[in-house]
Design a protein around this motif. Structure first.
Motif, short mmCIF file in Angstrom:
data_model
loop_
_atom_site.label_atom_id
_atom_site.label_comp_id
_atom_site.label_asym_id
_atom_site.label_seq_id
_atom_site.Cartn_x
_atom_site.Cartn_y
_atom_site.Cartn_z
N LYS A 183 38.87 25.47 -24.13
CA LYS A 183 38.81 25.25 -25.57
C LYS A 183 39.89 26.00 -26.34
N TYR A 184 40.46 27.04 -25.72
CA TYR A 184 41.53 27.79 -26.40
C TYR A 184 42.89 27.27 -25.97
N GLU A 185 43.93 27.88 -26.54
CA GLU A 185 45.29 27.36 -26.33
C GLU A 185 45.86 27.63 -24.95
N TYR A 186 45.38 28.70 -24.31
CA TYR A 186 45.93 29.05 -23.00
C TYR A 186 44.80 29.30 -22.02
N PRO A 187 44.95 28.90 -20.76
CA PRO A 187 43.87 29.08 -19.78
C PRO A 187 43.64 30.56 -19.46
N GLY A 188 42.48 30.81 -18.86
CA GLY A 188 42.17 32.16 -18.41
C GLY A 188 40.86 32.69 -18.93
N GLY A 189 40.35 32.11 -20.02
CA GLY A 189 39.06 32.54 -20.56
C GLY A 189 39.03 34.03 -20.83
N LEU A 190 38.03 34.70 -20.29
CA LEU A 190 37.87 36.14 -20.45
C LEU A 190 39.11 36.91 -20.02
N LEU A 191 39.75 36.47 -18.94
CA LEU A 191 40.94 37.16 -18.42
C LEU A 191 42.06 37.17 -19.44
N THR A 192 42.17 36.08 -20.19
CA THR A 192 43.25 35.94 -21.16
C THR A 192 42.88 36.53 -22.52
N TYR A 193 41.66 36.21 -22.98
CA TYR A 193 41.31 36.54 -24.37
C TYR A 193 40.35 37.73 -24.52
N GLY A 194 39.66 38.11 -23.45
CA GLY A 194 38.66 39.15 -23.59
C GLY A 194 39.05 40.52 -23.08
N ILE A 195 39.95 40.57 -22.10
CA ILE A 195 40.36 41.85 -21.50
C ILE A 195 41.69 42.28 -22.09
N PRO A 196 41.77 43.49 -22.63
CA PRO A 196 43.03 43.94 -23.26
C PRO A 196 44.20 43.98 -22.28
N ASN A 197 45.39 43.84 -22.82
CA ASN A 197 46.59 43.73 -22.00
C ASN A 197 46.82 44.96 -21.13
N MET A 198 46.45 46.17 -21.61
CA MET A 198 46.70 47.38 -20.83
C MET A 198 45.82 47.45 -19.59
N LYS A 199 44.74 46.65 -19.55
CA LYS A 199 43.91 46.58 -18.35
C LYS A 199 44.33 45.42 -17.46
N LEU A 200 44.76 44.33 -18.07
CA LEU A 200 45.20 43.16 -17.32
C LEU A 200 46.32 42.49 -18.10
N ASP A 201 47.56 42.72 -17.66
CA ASP A 201 48.73 42.17 -18.34
C ASP A 201 48.65 40.64 -18.30
N LYS A 202 48.86 40.02 -19.44
CA LYS A 202 48.75 38.56 -19.53
C LYS A 202 49.81 37.85 -18.68
N LYS A 203 50.88 38.55 -18.35
CA LYS A 203 51.88 37.96 -17.44
C LYS A 203 51.29 37.73 -16.06
N ILE A 204 50.33 38.59 -15.67
CA ILE A 204 49.68 38.45 -14.38
C ILE A 204 48.80 37.20 -14.37
N VAL A 205 48.11 36.95 -15.47
CA VAL A 205 47.29 35.74 -15.58
C VAL A 205 48.19 34.51 -15.57
N LYS A 206 49.27 34.57 -16.33
CA LYS A 206 50.22 33.46 -16.40
C LYS A 206 50.80 33.14 -15.02
N ARG A 207 51.09 34.18 -14.26
CA ARG A 207 51.65 34.00 -12.91
C ARG A 207 50.70 33.17 -12.05
N ARG A 208 49.41 33.46 -12.11
CA ARG A 208 48.44 32.71 -11.31
C ARG A 208 48.24 31.30 -11.85
N ILE A 209 48.19 31.14 -13.16
CA ILE A 209 48.02 29.81 -13.75
C ILE A 209 49.17 28.88 -13.34
N GLU A 210 50.39 29.40 -13.39
CA GLU A 210 51.55 28.59 -13.01
C GLU A 210 51.47 28.17 -11.54
#
Length: 506
Positions: A183-210
């Motif tokens: 429903k949001y603009e980028y995939p990942g759900g909690l990983l993308t929108y709920g966990i702060p970047n200092m705990k899980l860098d969004k580049k890491i999520v993007k790497r897996r999505i790609e």
């Protein structure tokens, strides 16, 4: 076992944290990577127990003990000690689809159940897991997983959080055509929108999505199934559906003044902060509502991980002050007798945000046994005060605990921003109702115990939407198991269709 005396010879070490006063000025990850040789010595501390509780993944007194993914921890610890990193990676992904996520944000129930915990410190399992997967990415061992055949079956996965991603990944490996709705603009759900970047860098999520996209998985974002996309259409266009939407309904605090401006759910606040990070590599089609703590007195109500993340984000945004309220008693420093190993230890922990606050302000931001009574606003309708009272926990006639207010402990706190981190009540109902899927007493999607199929044929569910608010590692496990059950259904359905076609021919 790499070194039979490793647990005696080497002390536990974990990655060094960047200094608090430095890291609160950026959004980079918290830890500094350990050296390979140092990690090998940590792996040598693993005793390869006859009964390794670390990968048991069982529930004791409704608390997890060991890894729900049943990771083969002693095996890849031994391979790391012997410097066989590629083999360790291959062993790790036998059970865990996304070690780069769990190696960062999992609270490591495996370590809590480590036998070393009985007399010494546990093996640094999480740190070793993290390094194995990062070593694999650096060396190009992690590749898209394209099956050599296609079943022709189409599956819709609703929700792209850890459960949805895990389910989609496994379904694609089975040879099905998989479409993930988010429903949001980028995939990942909690990983993308709920966990702060200092705990899980969004580049890491993007790497897996790609990587998942290269494997042939389709992602359809900005689509709220049940609103933007009719449920009936979902059933018509796909052979099966797996609901992995998470628990989107946050628990509210219905007290006087709740409607004042400046009071938000913690998820809204964290999503706003993460959208700013995401804007670095995706162009948003929507206006981002910024909820900032800069220069404000912040009150966080809720003492869990989400509340802690609100403290960490507030510090990085430059808040004037931040206090975290917890209505429960302060946990003990050591296990109580009624909380023995290998149960999850109900003890006081100090997380990254509390460390940062303590270094800046000289104390822990958390206050225990605090109940919020009301919010008070200014003439413009903005929150300006939080009124609280201290409580003590008593038992009623049935033995049930309840918070009793302590006279004379009322207090007024300055507040420009209030964040509610009180947990979740369950998933949104509109899609569930449109699909005629049954729910349980907690309003989660109902399935038989140990099963992932709903009362509606061809519709399955996994993750928080099915089990309630839980850990990322549980979500990944449930996604895998739901995919397995969905695959069995699709294969059976395909065989029945072939049988019917043969009968018609005869």
């Amino acid at each position: 076992m790499g070194d039979p005396q490793g647990f005696l010879k080497y002390e536990r070490k974990t990655p060094e944290e960047r200094p608090s006063k430095i890291r609160i000025n950026d959004w980079e990850e918290l830890y500094i990577e350990m050296e390979k040789d140092e990690l090998r010595m940590q792996a040598a501390r693993c005793m390869n127990c006859g009964t390794p509780f670390c990968h048991s993944g069982i529930l004791i007194n409704n608390m997890v003990s060991g890894c729900p993914l049943n990771n083969l921890i002693p095996e890849w610890n031994d391979l790391v000690y012997r410097n066989l990193w590629k083999e360790a990676y291959e062993r790790l992904i036998e059970t865990n689809s996304f070690p780069e996520f769990t190696g960062r944000v999992c609270p490591a129930p495996c370590e809590k159940a480590c036998v070393n915990n009985l007399v010494k410190d546990p093996v640094s399992i999480k740190s070793i897991e993290y390094y194995i997967i990062e070593e694999a990415f650096k060396n190009g061992w992690v590749e898209e997983d394209k099956p050599s055949y296609s079943t022709g079956k189409k599956v819709a996965v609703v929700g792209s959080g850890p459960a949805g991603l895990s389910c989609a990944w496994e379904l694609k490996r089975y040879g099905h055509e998989v479409t993930v709705f988010e429903k949001y603009e980028y995939p990942g759900g909690l990983l993308t929108y709920g966990i702060p970047n200092m705990k899980l860098d969004k580049k890491i999520v993007k790497r897996r999505i790609e990587l998942m996209k290269k494997s042939g998985i389709q992602f359809k974002t900005n689509i709220d199934v049940g609103k933007d996309y009719p449920a009936q259409k979902l059933k018509e266009e796909f052979d099966s559906v797996v609901l992995c939407g998470g628990t989107a309904k946050a628990r509210d605090l219905n007290v006087e003044g709740r409607n004042l401006k400046g009071i938000y759910f913690a998820t809204e606040f964290l999503k706003s902060a993460n959208e700013r990070i995401l804007s670095q590599f995706i162009k948003s089609e929507k206006d981002i509502e910024e909820i900032s703590a800069k220069g404000k007195n912040v009150i966080v109500i809720g003492g869990g991980d989400t509340g802690t993340d609100c403290v960490g984000v507030s510090l990085r945004q430059g808040c004037k002050s931040v206090v975290q309220f917890e209505i429960m008693d302060k946990p003990p420093l050591l296990r109580r007798q009624n909380n023995p190993w290998p149960e999850w230890p109900k003890v006081l922990t100090v997380d990254y945000a509390q460390e940062e606050y303590a270094e800046l302000f000289g104390k822990d931001p958390r206050l225990y046994n605090i109940s919020t009574k009301r919010f008070v606003g200014d003439a413009k309708g903005n929150v300006k005060e939080v009124h609280t009272v201290e409580v003590e926990w008593k038992q009623d006639k049935t033995g049930k605990l309840f918070p009793k207010e302590i006279d004379g402990t009322e207090k007024v706190w300055k507040a420009d921003l209030v964040l509610l981190a009180l947990g979740f009540l369950g998933p949104e109902k509109y899609l569930i109702e449109q699909l005629n899927v049954e729910t349980d007493k907690r309003s989660n999607v109902k399935t038989e115990e140990g099963k992932y199929s709903t009362n509606v044929e061809g519709i399955f569910s996994a993750g928080d939407m099915r089990r309630g608010q839980s850990l990322v590692v549980w979500a990944i496990n449930e996604g895998k198991q739901a995919a397995k059950e969905c695959n069995e259904y699709l294969i059976s359905s395909n065989n029945n269709n072939n049988k019917q076609r043969r009968l018609k021919t005869l």
